[in-house]
Design a protein around this motif. Structure first.
Motif, PDB file in Angstrom:
ATOM      1  N   GLU A   8       4.600   5.116 -23.232  1.00 31.67           N
ATOM      2  CA  GLU A   8       3.215   5.156 -22.730  1.00 31.67           C
ATOM      3  C   GLU A   8       3.236   5.254 -21.214  1.00 31.67           C
ATOM      4  O   GLU A   8       3.968   4.526 -20.544  1.00 31.67           O
ATOM      5  N   ALA A   9       2.434   6.166 -20.688  1.00 32.13           N
ATOM      6  CA  ALA A   9       2.406   6.356 -19.241  1.00 32.13           C
ATOM      7  C   ALA A   9       1.754   5.158 -18.579  1.00 32.13           C
ATOM      8  O   ALA A   9       0.798   4.569 -19.090  1.00 32.13           O
ATOM      9  N   GLY A  10       2.285   4.800 -17.404  1.00 26.49           N
ATOM     10  CA  GLY A  10       1.707   3.707 -16.647  1.00 26.49           C
ATOM     11  C   GLY A  10       0.576   4.205 -15.770  1.00 26.49           C
ATOM     12  O   GLY A  10       0.088   5.328 -15.923  1.00 26.49           O
ATOM     13  N   VAL A  11       0.168   3.384 -14.837  1.00 25.27           N
ATOM     14  CA  VAL A  11      -0.871   3.774 -13.886  1.00 25.27           C
ATOM     15  C   VAL A  11      -0.272   4.773 -12.894  1.00 25.27           C
ATOM     16  O   VAL A  11       0.794   4.521 -12.330  1.00 25.27           O
ATOM     17  N   THR A  12      -0.935   5.879 -12.732  1.00 27.47           N
ATOM     18  CA  THR A  12      -0.432   6.882 -11.808  1.00 27.47           C
ATOM     19  C   THR A  12      -1.395   7.063 -10.648  1.00 27.47           C
ATOM     20  O   THR A  12      -2.618   7.050 -10.840  1.00 27.47           O
ATOM     21  N   GLN A  13      -0.821   7.230  -9.482  1.00 26.71           N
ATOM     22  CA  GLN A  13      -1.632   7.407  -8.280  1.00 26.71           C
ATOM     23  C   GLN A  13      -1.159   8.652  -7.529  1.00 26.71           C
ATOM     24  O   GLN A  13       0.013   8.996  -7.522  1.00 26.71           O
ATOM     25  N   SER A  14      -2.121   9.305  -6.883  1.00 24.20           N
ATOM     26  CA  SER A  14      -1.787  10.457  -6.052  1.00 24.20           C
ATOM     27  C   SER A  14      -2.733  10.517  -4.860  1.00 24.20           C
ATOM     28  O   SER A  14      -3.875  10.035  -4.941  1.00 24.20           O
ATOM     29  N   PRO A  15      -2.278  11.040  -3.731  1.00 20.45           N
ATOM     30  CA  PRO A  15      -0.888  11.432  -3.470  1.00 20.45           C
ATOM     31  C   PRO A  15      -0.024  10.205  -3.211  1.00 20.45           C
ATOM     32  O   PRO A  15      -0.538   9.111  -3.011  1.00 20.45           O
ATOM     33  N   THR A  16       1.269  10.400  -3.147  1.00 24.72           N
ATOM     34  CA  THR A  16       2.175   9.297  -2.842  1.00 24.72           C
ATOM     35  C   THR A  16       2.069   8.925  -1.371  1.00 24.72           C
ATOM     36  O   THR A  16       2.078   7.748  -1.012  1.00 24.72           O
ATOM     37  N   HIS A  17       1.993   9.945  -0.560  1.00 22.16           N
ATOM     38  CA  HIS A  17       1.862   9.753   0.881  1.00 22.16           C
ATOM     39  C   HIS A  17       0.768  10.669   1.402  1.00 22.16           C
ATOM     40  O   HIS A  17       0.588  11.782   0.900  1.00 22.16           O
ATOM     41  N   LEU A  18       0.076  10.180   2.425  1.00 29.60           N
ATOM     42  CA  LEU A  18      -1.008  10.960   3.011  1.00 29.60           C
ATOM     43  C   LEU A  18      -1.063  10.629   4.488  1.00 29.60           C
ATOM     44  O   LEU A  18      -1.087   9.455   4.870  1.00 29.60           O
ATOM     45  N   ILE A  19      -1.070  11.672   5.319  1.00 31.73           N
ATOM     46  CA  ILE A  19      -1.170  11.466   6.765  1.00 31.73           C
ATOM     47  C   ILE A  19      -2.457  12.110   7.250  1.00 31.73           C
ATOM     48  O   ILE A  19      -2.711  13.285   6.978  1.00 31.73           O
ATOM     49  N   LYS A  20      -3.250  11.338   7.952  1.00 27.58           N
ATOM     50  CA  LYS A  20      -4.533  11.808   8.468  1.00 27.58           C
ATOM     51  C   LYS A  20      -4.656  11.388   9.931  1.00 27.58           C
ATOM     52  O   LYS A  20      -3.900  10.547  10.423  1.00 27.58           O
ATOM     53  N   THR A  21      -5.639  11.965  10.589  1.00 33.45           N
ATOM     54  CA  THR A  21      -5.922  11.556  11.968  1.00 33.45           C
ATOM     55  C   THR A  21      -7.241  10.785  11.995  1.00 33.45           C
ATOM     56  O   THR A  21      -8.060  10.875  11.065  1.00 33.45           O
ATOM     57  N   ARG A  22      -7.429  10.044  13.045  1.00 33.18           N
ATOM     58  CA  ARG A  22      -8.642   9.239  13.199  1.00 33.18           C
ATOM     59  C   ARG A  22      -9.891  10.076  13.018  1.00 33.18           C
ATOM     60  O   ARG A  22      -9.974  11.191  13.534  1.00 33.18           O
ATOM     61  N   GLY A  23     -10.847   9.541  12.304  1.00 34.93           N
ATOM     62  CA  GLY A  23     -12.108  10.226  12.094  1.00 34.93           C
ATOM     63  C   GLY A  23     -12.158  11.092  10.840  1.00 34.93           C
ATOM     64  O   GLY A  23     -13.241  11.441  10.378  1.00 34.93           O
ATOM     65  N   GLN A  24     -10.978  11.421  10.300  1.00 40.50           N
ATOM     66  CA  GLN A  24     -10.953  12.229   9.086  1.00 40.50           C
ATOM     67  C   GLN A  24     -11.283  11.393   7.858  1.00 40.50           C
ATOM     68  O   GLN A  24     -11.495  10.182   7.936  1.00 40.50           O
ATOM     69  N   GLN A  25     -11.347  12.073   6.722  1.00 38.21           N
ATOM     70  CA  GLN A  25     -11.604  11.402   5.453  1.00 38.21           C
ATOM     71  C   GLN A  25     -10.364  11.483   4.580  1.00 38.21           C
ATOM     72  O   GLN A  25      -9.626  12.475   4.626  1.00 38.21           O
ATOM     73  N   ALA A  26     -10.159  10.441   3.763  1.00 34.33           N
ATOM     74  CA  ALA A  26      -9.041  10.445   2.824  1.00 34.33           C
ATOM     75  C   ALA A  26      -9.567  10.183   1.418  1.00 34.33           C
ATOM     76  O   ALA A  26     -10.509   9.392   1.229  1.00 34.33           O
ATOM     77  N   THR A  27      -8.980  10.858   0.448  1.00 32.50           N
ATOM     78  CA  THR A  27      -9.326  10.641  -0.961  1.00 32.50           C
ATOM     79  C   THR A  27      -8.062  10.319  -1.726  1.00 32.50           C
ATOM     80  O   THR A  27      -7.092  11.082  -1.696  1.00 32.50           O
TER      81      THR A  27
END
Lengths: 113, 112
Positions: free
Chosen positions: A1-20
């Motif tokens: 059975e698959a566990g909890v999966t999350q994406s992305p593993t890594h994310l790089i953003k700059t100040r003021g941007q949005q992340a999902t």
């Protein structure tokens, strides 16, 4: 059975941007929890979704928001990113609306430059 | 309100025992213990419900003193595999809480 999966593993953003960030719970689990793990602060509760509804949120500003989809997957949105938002974001799922065992994903590492 | 864990960090030699404490200023319905190894997701260890029960599996056990709003995690005859950060999560009494508030963690290092 698959566990909890999350994406992305890594994310790089700059100040003021949005992340999902995205999370798929274990099949059959209806509750999804989001936690922020910043260095030295432990696991800080962000949001709890159950059956598509936001049930509770932690002490975070409104620029942290999210939703849960009909298939119980969830996304966390962080608007107007600040440097201190850099952290590991963990998603966990459970099988009901009682605080039973949480199954955690491995997290999404967000770095804000 | 975040529960307080002590100690913040502890170093043990294999075979030694350790106790990790967790205390809250709020009335508790349950206490949960998790272990997170470096670079991995937290993993559930056990849940203790109010009633002062003690639980355990293998050489890891825990107690919950409802009146004192405290829980302790006992690790006996520690093994290298016990290394990691231990978190207690507390669920406060009252309808509708259904969420865990975690402490800052206790980093346990077991050395040969």
């Amino acid at each position: 059975e698959a566990g909890v999966t999350q994406s992305p593993t890594h994310l790089i953003k700059t100040r003021g941007q949005q992340a999902t960030l995205r999370c798929s719970p274990i099949s059959g689990h209806t509750s999804v929890y989001w936690y922020q793990q910043a260095l030295g602060l432990g696991l800080q509760f962000l949001l709890w979704y159950d059956e598509g509804e936001e049930r509770n949120r932690g002490n975070f500003p409104p620029r942290f928001s999210g939703r849960q989809f009909p298939n119980y997957s969830s996304e966390l949105n962080v608007n107007a990113l600040e440097l201190e938002d850099s952290a590991l974001y963990l998603c966990a799922s459970s099988s009901g609306n009682v605080a039973g065992e949480l199954f955690f994903g491995e997290g999404s590492r967000l770095t804000v430059l | 309100q975040q529960p307080v864990q002590s100690p913040q960090a502890v170093i043990l030699r294999e075979g030694e025992d350790a106790v990790i404490n967790c205390s809250s200023s709020k009335a508790l319905y349950s206490v949960h213990w998790y272990r997170q190894k470096h670079g991995e997701a937290p993993v559930f260890l056990m849940i203790l419900l109010k009633g002062g029960e003690q639980k355990g599996h293998d050489k890891i056990s825990a107690s919950f003193n409802e009146k004192k709003q405290q829980s302790s995690l006992y690790l006996t005859a520690s093994q290298l595999s016990y290394s990691g950060t231990y978190f207690c999560g507390t669920e406060s009494s009252g309808a509708g809480s259904y969420q865990l508030t975690f402490g800052k963690g206790t980093k346990l290092s077991v050395i040969p």
